[in-house]
Design an enzyme around this catalytic site. Structure first.
Site, PDB file in Angstrom:
ATOM      1  N   PRO A  92       0.937  -1.181  -0.086  1.00 38.37           N
ATOM      2  CG  PRO A  92      -0.776  -1.712   1.477  1.00 38.37           C
ATOM      3  CD  PRO A  92       0.356  -1.916   0.895  1.00 38.37           C
ATOM      4  CD  GLU A  93       2.323   3.331  -4.343  1.00 35.26           C
ATOM      5  OE1 GLU A  93       2.712   4.424  -4.723  1.00 35.26           O
ATOM      6  OE2 GLU A  93       2.685   2.240  -5.406  1.00 35.26           O
ATOM      7  CE  LYS A 134       5.261   3.188   0.211  1.00 27.85           C
ATOM      8  NZ  LYS A 134       6.357   2.246  -0.195  1.00 27.85           N
ATOM      9  NE  ARG A 137       9.356  -3.052  -3.168  1.00 25.66           N
ATOM     10  CZ  ARG A 137      10.100  -3.777  -2.214  1.00 25.66           C
ATOM     11  NH1 ARG A 137      10.962  -4.501  -2.478  1.00 25.66           N
ATOM     12  NH2 ARG A 137       9.998  -3.364  -0.827  1.00 25.66           N
TER      13      ARG A 137
END
Length: 258
Positions: free
Chosen positions: A2-3, A51, A248
């Site tokens: 989640p950002e 975050k 990533r």
């Protein structure tokens, strides 16, 4: 993961359910805090910091990070949870609601004066009241050889951007994710990142293209092999990170991004 906009929305849901009310029961299902009982404390504030989620109850801070799979959900008293009980890491109850944190990547209860131990390393929060673009730019500029996507993801530079935003920002600025931060117009990237995440902070679906239809909401993220929305070239992907553990998947158009 989640950002910042997702965590901001979670904070608002928890705020509506908890703030101003007295906790009648708390259950922290991690060994280090299993004996902590904050029942009787008033929930004063719920805020997002990048975050991270911070709940202020009495003299304590409940700090959590969702990581990849975590979520906070709010239920009426006695309602059946949508996830199995063994996934619950924190349960907070008051007379009107229960908030349950499932599969939280980080959960700790700290004296409020020690809150900086959890979030003091973070850069300026893109969705925070103290957002400071100049400070974010200073931090980003300190490591000119770092790939720009890696620099944007580093929460020590600016807090809240995740992999979706890093990839979309690189596309919108016409640069490859591997482009050195020092050779990038960082001021323009920071300004665009702030505008994008602010525009999305209250949306149920994150949108960077201006098209709110599901499947049309991103330019490159998650679209490997699909045609670029601008030039039609197949979107490519690669791995990128400061270390192997932090790698990533990045997405880019080899024609529109140079």
């Amino acid at each position: 993961m989640p950002e910042g906009d997702t965590v901001y929305q979670a904070a608002r849901r928890l705020e509506r359910a908890l703030v101003g009310r007295v906790l009648t029961e708390t259950d922290f299902r991690v060994p280090a805090y299993a004996t902590v009982d904050l029942s009787g404390e008033r929930m004063d504030e719920v805020v997002s910091r990048g975050k991270h989620l911070l709940m202020h109850a009495g003299g304590f801070t409940i700090h959590s990070h969702l990581k990849m799979e975590g979520t906070w959900e709010v239920y009426p008293p006695g309602a059946r949870w949508r996830h199995p009980g063994y996934q619950a890491r924190a349960v907070l109850r008051n007379a009107d609601a229960q908030a349950v944190g499932f599969q939280l990547g980080v959960l700790e209860v700290l004296p409020r004066e020690r809150e900086d131990e959890a979030v003091g390393h973070l850069g300026p929060d893109l969705l925070g009241p103290d957002w400071d673009a100049e400070e974010a730019l200073r931090r980003l500029s300190a490591h000119p050889d770092v790939p720009v996507a890696v620099a944007l993801l580093d929460q020590r530079n600016l807090a809240g951007l995740g992999n979706v935003y890093a990839n979309e920002l690189c596309f919108l600025r016409g640069i490859l994710p591997t482009h050195p931060a020092g050779d990038t117009d960082l001021a323009a990237a920071v300004d665009l990142g702030h505008r994008l995440i602010t525009a999305n902070r209250d949306r149920p679906l994150r949108v960077t293209t201006g098209d709110t239809r599901r499947g049309r909401n991103t330019w490159v993220y998650g679209r490997r092999g699909q045609p670029c929305r601008r030039c039609g070239t197949p979107i490519r992907s690669a791995s990128l990170g400061r270390t192997e553990l932090e790698e990533r998947v990045t997405y880019f158009c080899p024609v529109c991004q140079t």
